[in-house]
Design a protein around this motif. Structure first.
Motif, PDB file in Angstrom:
ATOM      1  N   GLU A   7     -10.608  -8.470 -10.035  1.00 21.99           N
ATOM      2  CA  GLU A   7      -9.427  -9.076 -10.653  1.00 21.99           C
ATOM      3  C   GLU A   7      -9.841 -10.101 -11.702  1.00 21.99           C
ATOM      4  O   GLU A   7      -9.308 -10.128 -12.817  1.00 21.99           O
ATOM      5  N   TYR A   8     -10.809 -10.954 -11.358  1.00 21.31           N
ATOM      6  CA  TYR A   8     -11.275 -11.973 -12.301  1.00 21.31           C
ATOM      7  C   TYR A   8     -11.862 -11.325 -13.556  1.00 21.31           C
ATOM      8  O   TYR A   8     -11.684 -11.836 -14.662  1.00 21.31           O
ATOM      9  N   GLU A   9     -12.538 -10.209 -13.382  1.00 19.14           N
ATOM     10  CA  GLU A   9     -13.202  -9.527 -14.495  1.00 19.14           C
ATOM     11  C   GLU A   9     -12.250  -8.676 -15.337  1.00 19.14           C
ATOM     12  O   GLU A   9     -12.669  -8.046 -16.293  1.00 19.14           O
ATOM     13  N   GLY A  10     -10.973  -8.636 -14.972  1.00 17.79           N
ATOM     14  CA  GLY A  10     -10.004  -7.893 -15.764  1.00 17.79           C
ATOM     15  C   GLY A  10      -9.933  -6.416 -15.438  1.00 17.79           C
ATOM     16  O   GLY A  10      -9.395  -5.618 -16.213  1.00 17.79           O
ATOM     17  N   PHE A  11     -10.430  -6.029 -14.279  1.00 16.65           N
ATOM     18  CA  PHE A  11     -10.456  -4.619 -13.915  1.00 16.65           C
ATOM     19  C   PHE A  11      -9.062  -4.052 -13.683  1.00 16.65           C
ATOM     20  O   PHE A  11      -8.818  -2.876 -13.925  1.00 16.65           O
ATOM     21  N   TYR A  12      -8.132  -4.889 -13.241  1.00 17.98           N
ATOM     22  CA  TYR A  12      -6.770  -4.426 -12.936  1.00 17.98           C
ATOM     23  C   TYR A  12      -5.766  -4.706 -14.055  1.00 17.98           C
ATOM     24  O   TYR A  12      -4.584  -4.440 -13.894  1.00 17.98           O
ATOM     25  N   VAL A  13      -6.223  -5.246 -15.160  1.00 17.63           N
ATOM     26  CA  VAL A  13      -5.334  -5.648 -16.245  1.00 17.63           C
ATOM     27  C   VAL A  13      -4.636  -4.432 -16.864  1.00 17.63           C
ATOM     28  O   VAL A  13      -5.269  -3.414 -17.127  1.00 17.63           O
ATOM     29  N   THR A  14      -3.340  -4.570 -17.074  1.00 20.29           N
ATOM     30  CA  THR A  14      -2.582  -3.524 -17.766  1.00 20.29           C
ATOM     31  C   THR A  14      -2.668  -3.776 -19.276  1.00 20.29           C
ATOM     32  O   THR A  14      -3.072  -4.860 -19.722  1.00 20.29           O
ATOM     33  N   GLU A  15      -2.225  -2.805 -20.042  1.00 19.94           N
ATOM     34  CA  GLU A  15      -2.247  -2.957 -21.494  1.00 19.94           C
ATOM     35  C   GLU A  15      -1.381  -4.135 -21.934  1.00 19.94           C
ATOM     36  O   GLU A  15      -1.761  -4.923 -22.805  1.00 19.94           O
ATOM     37  N   VAL A  16      -0.220  -4.283 -21.311  1.00 18.61           N
ATOM     38  CA  VAL A  16       0.694  -5.390 -21.644  1.00 18.61           C
ATOM     39  C   VAL A  16       0.036  -6.733 -21.316  1.00 18.61           C
ATOM     40  O   VAL A  16       0.084  -7.671 -22.111  1.00 18.61           O
ATOM     41  N   GLN A  17      -0.596  -6.829 -20.147  1.00 19.94           N
ATOM     42  CA  GLN A  17      -1.268  -8.069 -19.758  1.00 19.94           C
ATOM     43  C   GLN A  17      -2.424  -8.391 -20.703  1.00 19.94           C
ATOM     44  O   GLN A  17      -2.627  -9.545 -21.080  1.00 19.94           O
ATOM     45  N   ALA A  18      -3.183  -7.385 -21.080  1.00 24.57           N
ATOM     46  CA  ALA A  18      -4.311  -7.596 -21.998  1.00 24.57           C
ATOM     47  C   ALA A  18      -3.805  -8.125 -23.335  1.00 24.57           C
ATOM     48  O   ALA A  18      -4.368  -9.069 -23.893  1.00 24.57           O
ATOM     49  N   LYS A  19      -2.739  -7.536 -23.824  1.00 22.48           N
ATOM     50  CA  LYS A  19      -2.168  -7.978 -25.102  1.00 22.48           C
ATOM     51  C   LYS A  19      -1.721  -9.432 -25.003  1.00 22.48           C
ATOM     52  O   LYS A  19      -1.985 -10.235 -25.898  1.00 22.48           O
ATOM     53  N   LEU A  38     -13.698  -4.072 -20.712  1.00 18.73           N
ATOM     54  CA  LEU A  38     -15.058  -3.553 -20.530  1.00 18.73           C
ATOM     55  C   LEU A  38     -15.272  -3.104 -19.085  1.00 18.73           C
ATOM     56  O   LEU A  38     -15.878  -2.059 -18.830  1.00 18.73           O
ATOM     57  N   ALA A  39     -14.734  -3.857 -18.136  1.00 18.49           N
ATOM     58  CA  ALA A  39     -14.846  -3.484 -16.717  1.00 18.49           C
ATOM     59  C   ALA A  39     -14.200  -2.121 -16.484  1.00 18.49           C
ATOM     60  O   ALA A  39     -14.737  -1.286 -15.752  1.00 18.49           O
ATOM     61  N   PRO A  43     -27.646   3.138 -16.910  1.00 21.16           N
ATOM     62  CA  PRO A  43     -27.369   2.921 -18.337  1.00 21.16           C
ATOM     63  C   PRO A  43     -26.535   1.656 -18.558  1.00 21.16           C
ATOM     64  O   PRO A  43     -25.726   1.279 -17.712  1.00 21.16           O
ATOM     65  N   ILE A  44     -26.747   1.049 -19.695  1.00 20.96           N
ATOM     66  CA  ILE A  44     -26.077  -0.201 -20.067  1.00 20.96           C
ATOM     67  C   ILE A  44     -25.236   0.044 -21.318  1.00 20.96           C
ATOM     68  O   ILE A  44     -25.662   0.741 -22.230  1.00 20.96           O
ATOM     69  N   SER A  45     -24.048  -0.549 -21.354  1.00 27.44           N
ATOM     70  CA  SER A  45     -23.204  -0.517 -22.535  1.00 27.44           C
ATOM     71  C   SER A  45     -22.641  -1.916 -22.750  1.00 27.44           C
ATOM     72  O   SER A  45     -22.049  -2.484 -21.827  1.00 27.44           O
ATOM     73  N   HIS A  46     -22.844  -2.457 -23.931  1.00 22.66           N
ATOM     74  CA  HIS A  46     -22.377  -3.805 -24.272  1.00 22.66           C
ATOM     75  C   HIS A  46     -22.867  -4.843 -23.265  1.00 22.66           C
ATOM     76  O   HIS A  46     -22.152  -5.783 -22.922  1.00 22.66           O
ATOM     77  N   GLY A  47     -24.089  -4.645 -22.744  1.00 24.78           N
ATOM     78  CA  GLY A  47     -24.700  -5.622 -21.850  1.00 24.78           C
ATOM     79  C   GLY A  47     -24.371  -5.463 -20.379  1.00 24.78           C
ATOM     80  O   GLY A  47     -24.798  -6.271 -19.561  1.00 24.78           O
ATOM     81  N   TYR A  48     -23.612  -4.434 -20.020  1.00 25.63           N
ATOM     82  CA  TYR A  48     -23.198  -4.244 -18.628  1.00 25.63           C
ATOM     83  C   TYR A  48     -23.469  -2.806 -18.196  1.00 25.63           C
ATOM     84  O   TYR A  48     -23.454  -1.882 -19.019  1.00 25.63           O
ATOM     85  N   VAL A  49     -23.650  -2.617 -16.898  1.00 29.31           N
ATOM     86  CA  VAL A  49     -23.877  -1.275 -16.378  1.00 29.31           C
ATOM     87  C   VAL A  49     -22.675  -0.400 -16.717  1.00 29.31           C
ATOM     88  O   VAL A  49     -21.524  -0.796 -16.527  1.00 29.31           O
TER      89      VAL A  49
END
Length: 155
Positions: free
Chosen positions: A16-28, A37-38, A59-65
């Motif tokens: 949740e802290y990392e934004g894994f559950y964020v919706t498009e509206v929430q992200a905006k 990224l999560a 593999p890594i993308s943008h610094g994360y697995v």
């Protein structure tokens, strides 16, 4: 709660802290990229590095697995849906393993950490994180204090 339940609740709070559950509206509304990224990497814990049992790095993308890239390599010819499923399954498995290692003191000198101690290592300020804020958020989700030893929640 049991240790397994604790690990699961920690994993979900971290996601949740990392934004894994964020919706498009929430992200905006938050002014962040969607999908996060999560989400793109199927990496609910935004883990930076991981190796398999043979020591081969993921593999890594943008610094994360990037668990999607991992699943694509591991399951050639699989459908996009199957790749997504395998990537998410692996992303959740790895975050739970990593949390278990933290609880066992692997990253904190053999000592069971407090939330504050864990997140100083897990999300260091040198990576532009706010470890104290992260610890407050996760501890709050579990009804604990940031200075409390995490395993105190196991009954």
């Amino acid at each position: 709660m049991t240790k397994l339940e604790l690990v699961d609740r920690l994993a979900r709070a971290i996601a949740e802290y990392e934004g894994f559950y964020v919706t498009e509206v929430q992200a905006k509304a938050r002014g962040i990229t969607y999908p996060t990224l999560a989400q793109r990497n199927a990496n609910p814990g935004c883990i930076r590095r991981w190796r398999d049992a043979r020591g081969t790095p993921y593999p890594i993308s943008h610094g994360y697995v990037d668990f999607v890239a991992w699943a694509s390599e591991r399951f050639p010819g699989a459908s996009r849906e199957e790749i997504s499923h395998r990537a998410l399954e692996e992303g959740w498995r790895v975050i739970r393993v990593l949390i278990g290692q933290y609880l066992d003191g692997r990253y904190t000198g053999g000592q069971t950490p407090t939330f504050e101690q864990m997140f100083r290592v897990y999300a260091p300020s040198s990576d532009n994180n706010d470890p104290a804020g992260y610890a407050r958020f996760v501890a709050g989700k579990l009804g604990a204090r940031p200075d409390q030893q995490i395993t105190d929640l196991i009954r």
